[in-house]
Design an enzyme around this catalytic site. Structure first.
Site, PDB file in Angstrom:
ATOM      1  N   GLY A  34       0.835  -1.202   0.000  1.00  0.00           N
ATOM      2  CA  GLY A  34       0.000   0.000   0.000  1.00  0.00           C
ATOM      3  C   GLY A  34       0.861   1.239   0.000  1.00  0.00           C
ATOM      4  O   GLY A  34       2.055   1.184   0.333  1.00  0.00           O
ATOM      5  N   HIS A 103      -4.711  -2.641  -0.480  1.00  0.00           N
ATOM      6  CA  HIS A 103      -5.457  -3.858  -0.819  1.00  0.00           C
ATOM      7  C   HIS A 103      -6.081  -4.398   0.461  1.00  0.00           C
ATOM      8  O   HIS A 103      -6.096  -5.607   0.680  1.00  0.00           O
ATOM      9  CB  HIS A 103      -4.533  -4.923  -1.419  1.00  0.00           C
ATOM     10  CG  HIS A 103      -3.805  -4.483  -2.646  1.00  0.00           C
ATOM     11  ND1 HIS A 103      -2.624  -5.058  -3.057  1.00  0.00           N
ATOM     12  CD2 HIS A 103      -4.101  -3.528  -3.566  1.00  0.00           C
ATOM     13  CE1 HIS A 103      -2.206  -4.459  -4.171  1.00  0.00           C
ATOM     14  NE2 HIS A 103      -3.082  -3.529  -4.498  1.00  0.00           N
ATOM     15  N   ASP A 126     -21.797   9.366   7.593  1.00  0.00           N
ATOM     16  CA  ASP A 126     -20.923  10.440   8.081  1.00  0.00           C
ATOM     17  C   ASP A 126     -19.735  10.665   7.147  1.00  0.00           C
ATOM     18  O   ASP A 126     -19.469  11.781   6.709  1.00  0.00           O
ATOM     19  CB  ASP A 126     -20.331  10.062   9.454  1.00  0.00           C
ATOM     20  CG  ASP A 126     -21.341  10.085  10.585  1.00  0.00           C
ATOM     21  OD1 ASP A 126     -22.448  10.619  10.402  1.00  0.00           O
ATOM     22  OD2 ASP A 126     -20.989   9.545  11.656  1.00  0.00           O
ATOM     23  N   TYR A 220     -18.845  18.016  13.355  1.00  0.00           N
ATOM     24  CA  TYR A 220     -18.307  16.990  14.259  1.00  0.00           C
ATOM     25  C   TYR A 220     -16.931  17.392  14.788  1.00  0.00           C
ATOM     26  O   TYR A 220     -16.190  18.111  14.128  1.00  0.00           O
ATOM     27  CB  TYR A 220     -18.204  15.660  13.503  1.00  0.00           C
ATOM     28  CG  TYR A 220     -17.526  14.558  14.278  1.00  0.00           C
ATOM     29  CD1 TYR A 220     -18.198  13.870  15.281  1.00  0.00           C
ATOM     30  CD2 TYR A 220     -16.204  14.219  14.008  1.00  0.00           C
ATOM     31  CE1 TYR A 220     -17.574  12.870  15.992  1.00  0.00           C
ATOM     32  CE2 TYR A 220     -15.570  13.218  14.719  1.00  0.00           C
ATOM     33  CZ  TYR A 220     -16.263  12.550  15.710  1.00  0.00           C
ATOM     34  OH  TYR A 220     -15.625  11.557  16.406  1.00  0.00           O
TER      35      TYR A 220
END
Ligand SMILES: [Zn+2]
Length: 230
Positions: A34, A103, A126, A220
């Protein structure tokens, strides 16, 4: 390089290197599979992980600086094999300051089936404002992955896309926001997968999705304070 330019690059090198630790902490990656990149603010440059280097060895110094065509501008190592896709996204989405690719297991399982993750959790409303969409099947090596990401996310509120038979691309205004989207994508992929084992998850009304998304995105956390979140 001007001093300002060099400072911006150095800062982004450190930021992107540090954010890779979240990929291992949240179990989003196996081996070196990644990557995170960040746009250098105010410059047509991006900082990205070098190819094939283990996460524990990533420091700001070993990161690779590329232009937005994916050509190496500064760095001793070859950039991630996904650099072309990251560069395409930055070229075509001026609002994007960070890109993450993983992945991660549950999200990639949805990608393997070519099935979008339906919005059946308030946490999904959200963060994603709806389903997490499926992008096209695309082979690495040209612009087709980047184009698939950009075209799929056009018109979606979701900051993440599941590229069919492949995995997750997540975007954000900053690299940190893109990492958060990748973490949340895997989290909801897992929960909705678990829900599916015992029945059909209940949909959330579109109007409720809209109001949850609006509240989370705008009110938030510490939104009323001017915290620097990087
Ligand atoms: Zn990949």
């Amino acid at each position: 390089m001007t001093t300002t330019h060099a400072d911006a690059v150095t800062t982004m090198r450190a930021t992107v290197a540090a954010l890779h630790q979240h990929l291992t902490a949240y179990n989003l990656v196996a081996w070196t599979s990644g990557n995170v990149s960040g746009r250098v603010p105010g410059h047509d440059l991006m900082v990205i992980k070098p190819s094939g280097v283990e996460y524990a060895e990533l420091t700001g110094d070993v990161m690779v600086v590329c232009d937005l065509d994916g050509r190496v501008v500064d760095g001793d190592l070859d950039p991630s094999s996904d650099t072309t896709a990251h560069a395409y996204i930055y070229r075509n989405r001026p609002d994007v300051g960070g890109v993450v690719h993983t992945h991660s297991s549950y999200a990639s399982a949805w990608a393997a089936r070519g099935e979008p993750i339906p919005c059946v959790l308030t946490a999904m409303a959200d963060e994603f404002g709806g389903e997490i969409p499926i992008g096209p099947f695309a082979i690495i090596g040209d612009d087709s992955i980047g184009r698939g990401v950009v075209e799929t996310l056009d018109g979606h509120r979701s900051p993440a896309v599941l590229m069919r038979n492949h995995g997750v691309f997540a975007i954000g205004a900053t690299p940190r926001a893109a990492v958060k989207a990748a973490v949340m994508c895997e989290d909801v992929a897992r929960t909705v997968h678990l829900a599916r084992q015992l029945g059909e998850p209940l949909p959330i009304k579109p109007s409720d999705v809209d109001s949850l998304y609006e509240r989370y995105q705008n009110r938030y956390g510490q939104a009323s304070r001017s915290f620097e979140t990087e």
